[in-house]
Design a protein around this motif. Sequence first.
Motif, short mmCIF file in Angstrom:
data_model
loop_
_atom_site.label_atom_id
_atom_site.label_comp_id
_atom_site.label_asym_id
_atom_site.label_seq_id
_atom_site.Cartn_x
_atom_site.Cartn_y
_atom_site.Cartn_z
N VAL A 50 27.48 -42.25 18.62
CA VAL A 50 27.34 -43.70 18.79
C VAL A 50 28.26 -44.41 17.80
O VAL A 50 28.96 -45.37 18.15
N GLY A 51 28.30 -43.93 16.57
CA GLY A 51 29.17 -44.55 15.56
C GLY A 51 30.64 -44.45 15.89
O GLY A 51 31.44 -45.28 15.45
N ALA A 52 31.03 -43.43 16.66
CA ALA A 52 32.44 -43.24 17.03
C ALA A 52 32.88 -44.12 18.19
O ALA A 52 34.07 -44.25 18.45
N MET A 103 22.22 -60.00 13.45
CA MET A 103 21.11 -59.29 12.81
C MET A 103 21.14 -57.80 13.15
O MET A 103 20.86 -56.96 12.31
N PHE A 104 21.49 -57.45 14.38
CA PHE A 104 21.58 -56.05 14.77
C PHE A 104 22.63 -55.33 13.93
O PHE A 104 22.43 -54.20 13.49
N ARG A 105 23.78 -55.99 13.71
CA ARG A 105 24.83 -55.38 12.89
C ARG A 105 24.34 -55.16 11.46
O ARG A 105 24.60 -54.11 10.86
N ILE A 106 23.63 -56.13 10.91
CA ILE A 106 23.13 -56.01 9.55
C ILE A 106 22.15 -54.83 9.45
O ILE A 106 22.24 -54.01 8.54
N VAL A 107 21.22 -54.75 10.39
CA VAL A 107 20.23 -53.65 10.38
C VAL A 107 20.93 -52.31 10.55
O VAL A 107 20.66 -51.36 9.81
N ARG A 108 21.83 -52.23 11.51
CA ARG A 108 22.55 -50.97 11.73
C ARG A 108 23.30 -50.54 10.48
O ARG A 108 23.23 -49.38 10.05
N ASN A 109 23.99 -51.47 9.86
CA ASN A 109 24.74 -51.14 8.64
C ASN A 109 23.81 -50.70 7.52
O ASN A 109 24.15 -49.79 6.76
N GLU A 110 22.67 -51.32 7.41
CA GLU A 110 21.72 -50.94 6.36
C GLU A 110 21.15 -49.54 6.62
O GLU A 110 21.04 -48.73 5.69
N CYS A 111 20.83 -49.22 7.87
CA CYS A 111 20.35 -47.87 8.19
C CYS A 111 21.43 -46.83 7.92
O CYS A 111 21.14 -45.76 7.36
N LEU A 112 22.67 -47.13 8.29
CA LEU A 112 23.76 -46.20 8.03
C LEU A 112 23.98 -46.03 6.53
O LEU A 112 24.26 -44.92 6.06
N ARG A 113 23.86 -47.10 5.77
CA ARG A 113 24.00 -47.02 4.31
C ARG A 113 22.95 -46.08 3.73
O ARG A 113 23.25 -45.25 2.86
N GLN A 114 21.73 -46.18 4.20
CA GLN A 114 20.65 -45.31 3.71
C GLN A 114 20.94 -43.85 4.02
O GLN A 114 20.73 -42.98 3.18
#
Length: 196
Positions: free
Chosen positions: A128-130, A77-88
């Motif tokens: 953090v992303g790196a 779930m954390f990965r999904i949320v993180r990916n969604e925030c990054l997509r936005q």
Amino acid sequence: MNRRFSWPDERLVRAAQDGDVASLTTVVMESQPHVRRFALSLCASPQDAEDAAQEALIILYRKIGTLRATGALASWMFRIVRNECLRQVRQLVRRGEEPDAGQETAAEPSAEEAVLHRLEARRIAAAVGALPRDQRQVLLMRDVQGLPGRTVARALGLSDAAMKSRLHRARAALRHALTAPEPAVLAPTAEGDPRP
């Protein structure tokens, strides 16, 4: 108000994966506070966080059968949320807009403070992303989400020592990235040539 919510137990997750609608509904409801809190800590604005949390819960509802290990629900779930925030954020950058963080605050920061805050937030997000994926997961779960070390270790299938080691390396790498001097921007001189 500091009530601790627990993630759904593995039995419930397994029943949801097997198609039990009541169990699936319970898994989504029990995951909701964690997902929302994580989204609020990562997304640029409360509205973006709400959108990311809703999208993550929809994905949970639709795709729980693809979850490989029932004990990995939190990290999934954390990965999904993180990916969604990054997509936005990527969408905003493509459109040339700025995230509207702090819209609902009472005292509006100056334009300069707002720009500096956004630049710093982007710098931190980029650092953090790196990080390598394994270090980033541990750092986000432990430092951003505030989960106990044992919970993080269990969710990622690590020993406590391995989790602590990854967290230490992630913090050190992040600290190094954030304290490294940024490249200087050359200013033009009166003749239009960049200064050395």
